[in-house]
Design an enzyme around this catalytic site. Sequence first.
Site, PDB file in Angstrom:
ATOM      1  N   TRP A 161       0.813  -1.212   0.000  1.00 46.93           N
ATOM      2  CA  TRP A 161       0.000   0.000   0.000  1.00 46.93           C
ATOM      3  C   TRP A 161       0.853   1.271   0.000  1.00 46.93           C
ATOM      4  O   TRP A 161       0.327   2.360   0.127  1.00 46.93           O
ATOM      5  CB  TRP A 161      -0.931   0.006   1.212  1.00 46.93           C
ATOM      6  CG  TRP A 161      -1.838  -1.177   1.276  1.00 46.93           C
ATOM      7  CD1 TRP A 161      -3.083  -1.289   0.708  1.00 46.93           C
ATOM      8  CD2 TRP A 161      -1.580  -2.427   1.930  1.00 46.93           C
ATOM      9  NE1 TRP A 161      -3.606  -2.527   0.971  1.00 46.93           N
ATOM     10  CE2 TRP A 161      -2.707  -3.255   1.715  1.00 46.93           C
ATOM     11  CE3 TRP A 161      -0.509  -2.935   2.674  1.00 46.93           C
ATOM     12  CZ2 TRP A 161      -2.795  -4.557   2.219  1.00 46.93           C
ATOM     13  CZ3 TRP A 161      -0.595  -4.228   3.169  1.00 46.93           C
ATOM     14  CH2 TRP A 161      -1.719  -5.030   2.947  1.00 46.93           C
ATOM     15  N   ASP A 162       2.159   1.128  -0.122  1.00 47.89           N
ATOM     16  CA  ASP A 162       3.085   2.248   0.027  1.00 47.89           C
ATOM     17  C   ASP A 162       2.965   2.888   1.404  1.00 47.89           C
ATOM     18  O   ASP A 162       3.133   4.086   1.564  1.00 47.89           O
ATOM     19  CB  ASP A 162       2.861   3.305  -1.068  1.00 47.89           C
ATOM     20  CG  ASP A 162       4.044   4.258  -1.198  1.00 47.89           C
ATOM     21  OD1 ASP A 162       5.137   3.918  -0.706  1.00 47.89           O
ATOM     22  OD2 ASP A 162       3.876   5.350  -1.769  1.00 47.89           O
ATOM     23  N   TYR A 163       2.676   2.070   2.404  1.00 52.66           N
ATOM     24  CA  TYR A 163       2.616   2.548   3.784  1.00 52.66           C
ATOM     25  C   TYR A 163       3.985   2.383   4.454  1.00 52.66           C
ATOM     26  O   TYR A 163       4.101   1.829   5.545  1.00 52.66           O
ATOM     27  CB  TYR A 163       1.548   1.791   4.570  1.00 52.66           C
ATOM     28  CG  TYR A 163       0.115   2.171   4.237  1.00 52.66           C
ATOM     29  CD1 TYR A 163      -0.189   3.342   3.544  1.00 52.66           C
ATOM     30  CD2 TYR A 163      -0.938   1.347   4.624  1.00 52.66           C
ATOM     31  CE1 TYR A 163      -1.496   3.685   3.243  1.00 52.66           C
ATOM     32  CE2 TYR A 163      -2.257   1.685   4.329  1.00 52.66           C
ATOM     33  CZ  TYR A 163      -2.528   2.850   3.644  1.00 52.66           C
ATOM     34  OH  TYR A 163      -3.833   3.184   3.357  1.00 52.66           O
ATOM     35  N   ASP A 164       5.005   2.855   3.760  1.00 56.09           N
ATOM     36  CA  ASP A 164       6.334   2.837   4.360  1.00 56.09           C
ATOM     37  C   ASP A 164       6.360   3.772   5.569  1.00 56.09           C
ATOM     38  O   ASP A 164       5.474   4.606   5.746  1.00 56.09           O
ATOM     39  CB  ASP A 164       7.391   3.232   3.335  1.00 56.09           C
ATOM     40  CG  ASP A 164       7.065   4.532   2.616  1.00 56.09           C
ATOM     41  OD1 ASP A 164       5.897   4.930   2.574  1.00 56.09           O
ATOM     42  OD2 ASP A 164       7.992   5.162   2.086  1.00 56.09           O
ATOM     43  N   LYS A 182       1.958   6.001   8.225  1.00 56.84           N
ATOM     44  CA  LYS A 182       1.030   6.484   7.214  1.00 56.84           C
ATOM     45  C   LYS A 182      -0.395   6.003   7.457  1.00 56.84           C
ATOM     46  O   LYS A 182      -1.358   6.697   7.126  1.00 56.84           O
ATOM     47  CB  LYS A 182       1.488   6.039   5.821  1.00 56.84           C
ATOM     48  CG  LYS A 182       2.650   6.825   5.251  1.00 56.84           C
ATOM     49  CD  LYS A 182       2.919   6.381   3.819  1.00 56.84           C
ATOM     50  CE  LYS A 182       4.007   7.208   3.156  1.00 56.84           C
ATOM     51  NZ  LYS A 182       4.241   6.774   1.762  1.00 56.84           N
TER      52      LYS A 182
END
Length: 653
Positions: free
Chosen positions: A326-329, A354
């Site tokens: 989810w690009d929740y880096d 995030k």
Amino acid sequence: MMQTLAVTVAPLLIAAMSLSFDALGAGVDEGSWPHYGGDEGGQRYSPLSDISTGNVAELEIAWEYHTGDLVDGAGLASMKLPAFEATPLEIEGLLYACTPRNHVVALEAETGRERWVYRHQPVETGHYVMTCRGVSYHRSQTDPEGMACKSRILMGTVDAYLVALDAKTGERCEKFGQNGKVDLREGLGSVTPGHYKVMSPPAIINNVAVVGALVEDNQTLDSPPGVIRAFDVATGELRWAWDPVPPGWKKQPGSSRWQRGTPNAWSVFSIDTENNLVFVPTGNAAPDFYSGARNGLDYHASSLVALDARTGEVRWHFQTVHHDIWDYDVPAQPVLFDYPGKDGPIPAVAQATKQGFIFILNRITGEPLFPVEEKAFPSSSIAGMVLSDTQPVPSKPDPLLNASLSEDDIWGFTPWDRGKCLDEYRRHRSEGLFTPPSEQGTILYPAHTGASNWGSVAIDPGRGLLLANYTRVASIVTLIPRRRADQMIASGKGPVYPIPDSSYAFDLRLFLSPLGAPCTAPPWGGLRAIDLASGDTVWDRPLGTTRDVAPFPLWLELGVPNQGGALVTGGGLTFIGATTDNFIRAFDTETGDEVWKHRLPAGGQATPMTYRGAEDGRQYVVISAGGHAYLGTDLGDSIVAFRLPASVHQSSP
């Protein structure tokens, strides 16, 4: 990483923190600002109290400085989506700040007069975003007084260099690397210009500068290594490196010294000098939204990793998202503080994420101080997609948003634009937090840009509060099979990210109405105070108005998307810019009431800082106001300082 659009802490905390400032002279507790986040643990707190809730309304501009970074003859055309995100340092009467193109300025702290400027050589083309969040300072304890570079400024650059400058003159330190620069691309193998860059200040501990880098998202499966490296502050020699691979990993053949395709660490690190720890928030393994080709390299992805500052070995790591698609880096600087435990203070770290969670961990062991439950979330039907059955969810603090979106949560200024948003909502998959990307298209809420981002959180140790600003908007990601993606590209209708060698390309955009407003109900941004002992919300309020993004008279206090962090002070104030309207504001830390605001010459997408003038003894509050191209705020090149009028200062307690 963006699209357009803090129980009283025991006295030993201050004593422990002051140890880290011996090499710098004055620390935050003495009215200076020697680290990006104030202290080495990033609390963004100063005990200065001259400016208080009782007199902040009298605050006025003391000086304004223009860096000139936008007026080099080529204007904005020479900038690739600039973002002026710098928080200056204040040390021994001088302010040190960097610009989006890595120029560095030294200014007299009380007047804003320029002492020196270092102009970085022109960077290579192809940069996706240009920013510099800050520089770091180091003073040698062995070199004689007057020796060149006894005190030095270190900065990572967007063209992948580590630069050392004499803090007194701005000249490059000749004995550091090659004529003052270390090429960070060495040992990485092939690096496309602009795909590997440093935007955050180096973390300095034990006479080494520890750096990570941003590896450009979704460009290739064979991305540069996400290696974390420590360089000798005096010579630039490599002292250690941490290759973020799984335990027992055997490096694959290739030209790079370290494994390619590993998670990078692009945000701000924190250090714990007493315990010899470096805290590293990590990003994703490539690519962001499809995990079928990572081959286990996301073991340390989307994690908080504690490294031994002497060796680079992992002491512990805590993963905030398993198999992140989810690009929740982890975007925010870890913030170190003493948690008020039943049996006394516990060394802790707060990590904002995030997805809107704030994890509170024991910073020595990595164990959660509030229970964390592994919960089940929706599954994926995409062949080859690797998902975890569960994701970690902290019981406290309260999440910064409710991540479940229903039709009742879809919003518009009028029935027409709400109807358009509803149509879009119904066409896409939306099953709450961690709904996996799909060919149908998936609504990510919060958006890939995050509820919290690099601005992190601030902590008021005296009041036992954590202050967090957040954004509440959604985005839509659609996976596109490779064959169809290639056909779309050939016909000129290509997706946003056609990743070479991947089974999928994808389209990514914010979930906006035809009027350009978020399709989710406001507030779209807010500021919250959380009790550190209980994790409960003390107050929560909208942050910002629609001014500067909507025509008059539609300047409504709806709360707006924001980038940047907060500053908290002993005067009971929380200062923050960050919003899409060009203001810096002050809030009463205990109540959340807005008590002051001032118009800025451009967007204030930076974290404010504060210090006491060495000569006049007055407290200053400073913010960089240069805007953020991705957020869509007005661009500029200003550093603005505020202070009380002399008459008010003299009458202050």
